[in-house]
Design an enzyme around this catalytic site. Structure first.
Site, PDB file in Angstrom:
ATOM      1  N   ASP A 124      41.682  59.620  14.073  1.00  0.00           N
ATOM      2  CA  ASP A 124      40.627  59.948  15.045  1.00  0.00           C
ATOM      3  C   ASP A 124      39.902  58.662  15.427  1.00  0.00           C
ATOM      4  O   ASP A 124      39.277  58.021  14.573  1.00  0.00           O
ATOM      5  CB  ASP A 124      39.646  60.942  14.408  1.00  0.00           C
ATOM      6  N   LYS A 130      34.934  73.064  16.975  1.00  0.00           N
ATOM      7  CA  LYS A 130      33.903  72.903  15.951  1.00  0.00           C
ATOM      8  C   LYS A 130      32.885  74.020  16.143  1.00  0.00           C
ATOM      9  O   LYS A 130      32.263  74.108  17.210  1.00  0.00           O
ATOM     10  CB  LYS A 130      33.221  71.535  16.098  1.00  0.00           C
ATOM     11  N   ASP A 169      38.334  66.187  21.254  1.00  0.00           N
ATOM     12  CA  ASP A 169      37.256  66.661  20.371  1.00  0.00           C
ATOM     13  C   ASP A 169      35.938  66.605  21.144  1.00  0.00           C
ATOM     14  O   ASP A 169      35.586  67.539  21.865  1.00  0.00           O
ATOM     15  CB  ASP A 169      37.247  65.812  19.092  1.00  0.00           C
ATOM     16  N   LYS A 200      39.720  57.819  10.041  1.00  0.00           N
ATOM     17  CA  LYS A 200      38.927  57.296  11.148  1.00  0.00           C
ATOM     18  C   LYS A 200      39.430  55.897  11.517  1.00  0.00           C
ATOM     19  O   LYS A 200      39.585  55.028  10.639  1.00  0.00           O
ATOM     20  CB  LYS A 200      37.451  57.236  10.737  1.00  0.00           C
ATOM     21  N   GLU A 233      43.517  61.701  17.770  1.00  0.00           N
ATOM     22  CA  GLU A 233      42.326  62.365  18.345  1.00  0.00           C
ATOM     23  C   GLU A 233      41.436  61.344  19.027  1.00  0.00           C
ATOM     24  O   GLU A 233      41.145  60.278  18.448  1.00  0.00           O
ATOM     25  CB  GLU A 233      41.592  63.059  17.187  1.00  0.00           C
ATOM     26  N   GLN A 254      31.854  68.721  12.219  1.00  0.00           N
ATOM     27  CA  GLN A 254      30.793  67.922  12.837  1.00  0.00           C
ATOM     28  C   GLN A 254      29.929  67.293  11.734  1.00  0.00           C
ATOM     29  O   GLN A 254      28.736  67.115  11.887  1.00  0.00           O
ATOM     30  CB  GLN A 254      29.956  68.790  13.785  1.00  0.00           C
TER      31      GLN A 254
HETATM   32  C1  MUC Z   1      34.963  63.870  14.338  1.00  0.00           C
HETATM   33  O1  MUC Z   1      35.974  64.571  14.316  1.00  0.00           O
HETATM   34  O2  MUC Z   1      34.809  63.140  15.292  1.00  0.00           O
HETATM   35  C2  MUC Z   1      32.186  62.376  13.924  1.00  0.00           C
HETATM   36  C3  MUC Z   1      31.313  62.500  14.939  1.00  0.00           C
HETATM   37  C4  MUC Z   1      31.208  63.874  15.244  1.00  0.00           C
HETATM   38  O3  MUC Z   1      30.549  64.399  16.129  1.00  0.00           O
HETATM   39  O4  MUC Z   1      32.029  64.574  14.423  1.00  0.00           O
HETATM   40  C5  MUC Z   1      32.586  63.695  13.465  1.00  0.00           C
HETATM   41  C6  MUC Z   1      33.996  63.938  13.183  1.00  0.00           C
HETATM   42 MG    MG Z   2      36.811  63.759  16.213  1.00  0.00          MG
END
Ligand code: MUC
Ligand code: MG
Length: 367
Positions: A191, A266, A242, A162, A217, A294
């Protein structure tokens, strides 16, 4: 096979440690268990993980929208009328986690009725997936320590890091520390959860150009339309959409306008029925896919691996299947087991997992 009852049960399970990222943080799994019962006794389950900071859904909102709006539209249909269910739910624009959990609980009940796994019913491509672990915000040494622990305990060698804070060096330092620690033995991608502008994103990606990242991402918001197209055109790795692609139509828009080049699917956001559409669209467009997370519990993770394993395109890359490990407990009778960096598809019919009634009683917050 007629759907006779739909329950939406809120439950809360604390995290051992919070997961932090640019758009929010999670301290507890404030999720909703959705349970569908049929006239011939089949019971299907799925989990809705609200992400209020991303989609505006909350635990209480999911319970109420299912009880008041969605359940009355679905009770009386059969488990085989999944396209009718999809069409009725699609009449409401938002509420992706609520709709997805309903859809997946119906598929689970169908699989149990037929004595077949959902993965087989969807496509049956493989029976396992490689695992990618999401690493939240922390000091570089902590990020490396967590990744090292994931490799030692579970054999995981793919990490999504992240990023998206300011100054950007706080995050790029973590990615660099991971690469220095592991060398080429791990796969890394990042991401940003929309934390940076397009120009900040490009600067950060240039700073990390020597780190061998495989994907970037959601580095900047999708609404920065021209900025994002400019950014994507400058990158030499796929740009994963995403949270900017909650529907297949969003994928079409992003791919055609050059504002993304790969898709995170997702199941918590598009269930099984819509995720099939997402898969077929991505295949037709010729774009890579990643099974995203998620921040699902074990039930949601079982859904993700059931879908991801069903197709070649979704099982090619490692799926984000391990963040339930951050939770202090879960609802399943038999916990999911990651070994050698791989999560097998649970072997029973439907999604293949059973809810432990004692645990549900302990963690439900509605009685
Ligand atoms: C992600 O991939 O963003 C963080 C917020 C969400 O909605 O999913 C996570 C992971
Ligand atoms: Mg994401």
């Amino acid at each position: 096979m007629e759907i006779t009852q739909i329950e939406a049960i809120p439950f809360t399970i604390p995290y051992r440690k919070p997961l932090r990222f640019a758009s929010g943080e999670v301290h507890a799994a404030d999720h909703v268990l959705v349970r569908v019962r049929t006239s011939d006794g089949a019971v299907g389950v799925a989990e809705a993980p609200p992400r209020p900071f991303t989609y505006g859904e909350t635990q209480a909102g999911i319970v109420e929208v299912i009880r008041q709006i969605f359940a009355p539209q679905i009770i009386g249909l059969t488990l085989l009328q999944r396209e009718v269910v999809h069409a009725r739910l699609a009449g409401t624009v938002g509420n992706p986690a609520a709709k997805s959990a309903l859809d997946m609980a119906i598929w689970d009940a169908l699989g149990r009725s037929l004595g077949r796994s959902v993965s087989e019913l969807l496509g049956g491509y493989t029976d396992q997936m490689r695992v990618s672990h999401m690493l939240g915000f922390a000091e570089p040494a902590e990020v490396v320590a967590e990744a090292e622990q994931m490799r030692e305990l579970y054999g995981i060698e793919v990490f999504k890091v992240k990023i998206g804070r300011r100054p950007m060096s706080i995050d790029t330092a973590s990615v660099r520390a991971l690469r220095q620690h592991f060398g080429e033995s791990v796969e890394l991608y990042v991401d940003g959860n929309r934390g940076w502008t397009a120009s900040e994103s490009l600067r950060a990606m240039k700073e990390m150009a020597d780190l061998g990242l495989v994907f970037a991402e959601e580095l900047c918001p999708a609404d920065d339309v021209l900025g994002r197209r400019w950014l994507v055109s400058k990158l030499d790795i796929p740009f994963v959409a995403d949270e900017s692609v909650p529907t297949p139509a969003d994928i079409t828009r992003h791919m055609l306008s050059g504002t993304a080049t790969a898709v995170s699917v997702k199941t918590a956001r598009t269930g099984f029925t819509r995720s099939q559409r997402v898969h077929h669209l991505a295949e037709g467009l010729g774009v890579e896919m990643v099974m995203g997370n998620q921040i699902d519990g074990q039930l949601g993770t079982a859904c993700t691996v059931s879908f991801g394993s069903a197709y070649q395109l979704t099982s090619r890359r490692a799926g984000e299947l391990s963040n339930f490990l951050d939770m202090s407990d879960d609802l399943l009778m038999e916990p999911l087991q990651i070994r050698d960096g791989v999560l097998p598809v649970p072997s029973g019919p439907g999604i293949g997992v059973e809810i432990d009634p004692e645990k549900l009683n302990r963690y439900r917050i509605d009685c």
